[in-house]
Design a protein around this motif. Structure first.
Motif, short mmCIF file in Angstrom:
data_model
loop_
_atom_site.label_atom_id
_atom_site.label_comp_id
_atom_site.label_asym_id
_atom_site.label_seq_id
_atom_site.Cartn_x
_atom_site.Cartn_y
_atom_site.Cartn_z
N VAL A 176 -4.01 -6.83 2.04
CA VAL A 176 -4.82 -7.44 3.10
C VAL A 176 -4.14 -7.25 4.46
CG1 VAL A 176 -5.62 -9.66 4.02
CG2 VAL A 176 -6.00 -9.09 1.61
N VAL A 177 -2.84 -7.51 4.53
CA VAL A 177 -2.11 -7.37 5.80
C VAL A 177 -2.11 -5.92 6.26
CG1 VAL A 177 0.18 -7.52 6.88
CG2 VAL A 177 -0.69 -9.43 5.52
N GLY A 178 -1.75 -5.00 5.36
CA GLY A 178 -1.72 -3.58 5.72
C GLY A 178 -3.07 -3.06 6.16
N THR A 179 -4.12 -3.47 5.46
CA THR A 179 -5.47 -3.03 5.81
C THR A 179 -5.91 -3.65 7.13
OG1 THR A 179 -6.00 -2.75 3.48
CG2 THR A 179 -7.85 -2.90 5.01
N ALA A 180 -5.63 -4.93 7.31
CA ALA A 180 -6.02 -5.61 8.55
C ALA A 180 -5.31 -5.02 9.76
CB ALA A 180 -5.73 -7.10 8.44
N LEU A 181 -4.07 -4.57 9.57
CA LEU A 181 -3.32 -3.96 10.67
C LEU A 181 -3.62 -2.47 10.82
CD1 LEU A 181 0.14 -5.73 10.20
CD2 LEU A 181 -1.63 -6.24 11.91
N MET A 182 -4.54 -1.97 9.98
CA MET A 182 -4.96 -0.56 9.97
C MET A 182 -3.80 0.40 9.72
SD MET A 182 -8.07 -0.45 12.71
CE MET A 182 -7.37 -1.39 14.05
N TRP A 183 -2.89 -0.01 8.85
CA TRP A 183 -1.80 0.86 8.45
C TRP A 183 -2.36 1.93 7.52
CZ3 TRP A 183 2.72 -2.89 6.83
CH2 TRP A 183 3.19 -3.54 7.96
N GLY A 184 -1.62 2.98 7.32
CA GLY A 184 -2.00 4.00 6.36
C GLY A 184 -1.75 3.53 4.94
N ASN A 185 -2.12 4.38 3.99
CA ASN A 185 -1.97 4.02 2.58
C ASN A 185 -0.51 3.79 2.17
OD1 ASN A 185 -4.73 4.14 2.12
ND2 ASN A 185 -4.66 6.30 1.54
N ALA A 186 0.37 4.69 2.59
CA ALA A 186 1.77 4.59 2.16
C ALA A 186 2.44 3.31 2.65
CB ALA A 186 2.56 5.83 2.59
N PRO A 187 2.38 2.97 3.96
CA PRO A 187 3.04 1.74 4.37
C PRO A 187 2.38 0.49 3.79
CG PRO A 187 2.10 2.89 6.29
CD PRO A 187 1.90 3.76 5.10
N THR A 188 1.07 0.55 3.59
CA THR A 188 0.38 -0.60 3.00
C THR A 188 0.84 -0.81 1.55
OG1 THR A 188 -1.54 -0.34 4.42
CG2 THR A 188 -1.88 -1.56 2.38
N MET A 189 0.96 0.28 0.80
CA MET A 189 1.42 0.16 -0.59
C MET A 189 2.87 -0.30 -0.66
SD MET A 189 -0.47 3.19 -2.68
CE MET A 189 -0.27 2.49 -4.30
N VAL A 190 3.70 0.19 0.25
CA VAL A 190 5.10 -0.24 0.27
C VAL A 190 5.18 -1.74 0.53
CG1 VAL A 190 7.28 -0.07 1.57
CG2 VAL A 190 6.08 2.01 0.87
N LEU A 191 4.42 -2.21 1.51
CA LEU A 191 4.38 -3.65 1.80
C LEU A 191 3.87 -4.43 0.60
CD1 LEU A 191 4.69 -6.06 3.75
CD2 LEU A 191 2.32 -5.60 4.49
N ALA A 192 2.79 -3.96 -0.01
CA ALA A 192 2.21 -4.66 -1.16
C ALA A 192 3.20 -4.73 -2.33
CB ALA A 192 0.91 -3.97 -1.58
N ILE A 193 3.88 -3.64 -2.60
CA ILE A 193 4.85 -3.62 -3.70
C ILE A 193 6.04 -4.53 -3.38
CG2 ILE A 193 6.51 -2.16 -4.93
CD1 ILE A 193 4.36 0.11 -4.64
N ALA A 194 6.52 -4.46 -2.14
CA ALA A 194 7.64 -5.32 -1.75
C ALA A 194 7.27 -6.80 -1.89
CB ALA A 194 8.07 -5.02 -0.31
N LEU A 195 6.07 -7.16 -1.42
CA LEU A 195 5.63 -8.56 -1.53
C LEU A 195 5.37 -8.95 -2.98
CD1 LEU A 195 3.34 -8.97 1.61
CD2 LEU A 195 5.65 -9.87 1.24
#
Length: 158
Positions: free
Chosen positions: A41-60
């Motif tokens: 949700v955060v990565g998508t809302a901030l319009m990040w690309g797939n890779a940084p969004t997945m890294v954030l999601a996995i870290a969280l």
């Protein structure tokens, strides 16, 4: 080799039932799901690309997965440092397998990585990944618990 009882109170190879493994996996999946959904949700809302969004999601997913065990062990009267060691021992393999499977499913579903939060495909792929991850991780947890490892380490504090 010691074939006696482990610190978790389970006999080597005999203390792991499917119910215990499913509960441990569900416990882990809950933390992982909260972290992963929040990261997506955060990565998508901030319009990040797939890779940084997945890294954030996995870290969280790891942070929330560990925190559920960590706080339960601290509530049992264990110091934060010792509780952190228990959480790491109890959940690392389970979370890693779950994240590998879940994110692999999402990556393999055509269009899922490019789907938006408002798209059903995003949620179906994510939730489907959680289901497959649960099914694959449960036997891993059963095997580990049966050997006094994984979630068995945290059982003494529940």
């Amino acid at each position: 080799m010691d074939h006696g009882t482990h610190p978790s109170g389970t006999a080597h190879g005999h203390g792991a039932t499917w119910t215990t493994a499913m509960r441990a996996t569900l416990h882990c999946l809950t933390g992982c799901a909260v972290g992963e959904i929040l990261g997506m949700v955060v990565g998508t809302a901030l319009m990040w690309g797939n890779a940084p969004t997945m890294v954030l999601a996995i870290a969280l997913a790891f942070v929330f997965g560990y925190s559920f065990t960590l706080f339960a062990v601290v509530r049992a009267g264990v110091s934060m440092r010792a509780a952190l060691k228990v959480a790491l021992a109890a959940d690392t393999v389970s979370i890693a397998v779950m994240e590998l499977v879940d994110n692999g499913i999402v990556a393999l579903v055509p269009g899922a990585l490019d789907a938006h939060l408002s798209d059903g495909l995003f949620w179906y792929a994510l939730l489907g990944g959680f289901v497959v991850a649960f099914v694959i991780t449960t036997p891993v947890n059963k095997w580990m618990i049966g050997r006094g490892k994984g979630h068995a380490v945290a059982h003494a504090y529940h």
